[in-house]
Design a protein around this motif. Structure first.
Motif, short mmCIF file in Angstrom:
data_model
loop_
_atom_site.label_atom_id
_atom_site.label_comp_id
_atom_site.label_asym_id
_atom_site.label_seq_id
_atom_site.Cartn_x
_atom_site.Cartn_y
_atom_site.Cartn_z
N MET A 1 39.02 46.81 24.23
CA MET A 1 39.55 46.25 26.15
C MET A 1 37.87 45.60 26.26
N MET A 2 38.18 44.88 26.86
CA MET A 2 37.14 44.64 27.80
C MET A 2 35.67 44.86 28.91
N SER A 3 34.49 44.47 28.12
CA SER A 3 33.53 45.11 28.73
C SER A 3 33.31 44.29 30.55
N LEU A 55 44.05 41.67 40.58
CA LEU A 55 45.51 41.94 40.76
C LEU A 55 46.22 42.60 39.51
N ALA A 56 46.49 41.63 38.79
CA ALA A 56 47.61 41.63 37.32
C ALA A 56 46.84 42.90 36.12
N TYR A 57 45.67 43.57 36.61
CA TYR A 57 45.47 44.10 35.46
C TYR A 57 46.08 45.27 36.35
N PHE A 58 45.19 45.42 38.15
CA PHE A 58 45.38 46.50 38.35
C PHE A 58 47.71 47.31 38.26
N SER A 59 47.99 45.83 38.60
CA SER A 59 49.41 46.18 38.10
C SER A 59 50.23 46.82 37.22
N ILE A 64 40.05 49.85 34.21
CA ILE A 64 38.77 49.48 34.13
C ILE A 64 38.98 48.15 33.70
N ALA A 65 40.09 47.29 33.62
CA ALA A 65 39.25 46.06 33.14
C ALA A 65 40.54 44.67 34.12
N ARG A 67 38.88 46.80 37.95
CA ARG A 67 37.74 46.33 38.23
C ARG A 67 36.49 45.62 37.50
N ASN A 68 36.76 45.36 36.39
CA ASN A 68 34.81 44.70 35.53
C ASN A 68 35.89 42.95 35.95
N PHE A 69 37.09 42.67 36.02
CA PHE A 69 37.20 41.26 37.07
C PHE A 69 36.53 40.69 38.23
N LEU A 70 37.17 42.56 39.29
CA LEU A 70 37.00 42.27 40.20
C LEU A 70 35.24 42.93 40.51
N LEU A 71 34.38 43.26 39.67
CA LEU A 71 32.97 42.72 39.83
C LEU A 71 32.89 41.92 39.21
N SER A 72 33.77 41.44 38.55
CA SER A 72 33.02 39.82 38.41
C SER A 72 33.36 38.40 39.28
N ALA A 73 34.46 38.53 39.97
CA ALA A 73 34.72 37.95 41.12
C ALA A 73 33.79 38.29 42.19
N LEU A 74 33.53 38.93 42.43
CA LEU A 74 32.10 39.35 43.31
C LEU A 74 30.99 38.77 42.57
#
Length: 91
Positions: A1-3, A55-59, A64-65, A67-74
């Protein structure tokens, strides 16, 4: 899992690399404007890729992943565009 630290760290390292390369490669009388345009384009693409990965991880139901990529995009969006405008003030 990616933190989140790992995802954000990789994304910020990528942001640093293409910011430095853009500043080194740009030249000419309108150097500041070309840096702003190129960095704005690259940061937009980078943010879009992070959002698509989110979106790919949410689908896949990996919240968790995603959310991590969403926060990273921000983070890339906020830090990237302020870096873009800050870099332009040097020229």
């Amino acid at each position: 899992m990616m933190s989140f630290k790992k995802v954000a760290g990789i994304n910020l390292a990528i942001l640093l690399i293409y910011t430095l390369l853009t500043n080194i490669a740009s030249s000419g009388p309108e150097r500041g404007l070309s840096v702003v345009i190129i960095l704005a384009f690259l940061i937009s693409i980078h943010t879009f890729i992070n959002f698509v990965l989110c979106l790919a991880y949410f689908s896949r139901r990996n919240k968790i992943a995603g959310r991590n990529f969403l926060l990273s995009a921000l983070v890339v969006l906020v830090i990237g565009f302020s870096t873009c405008l800050g870099t332009a003030s040097f020229y």
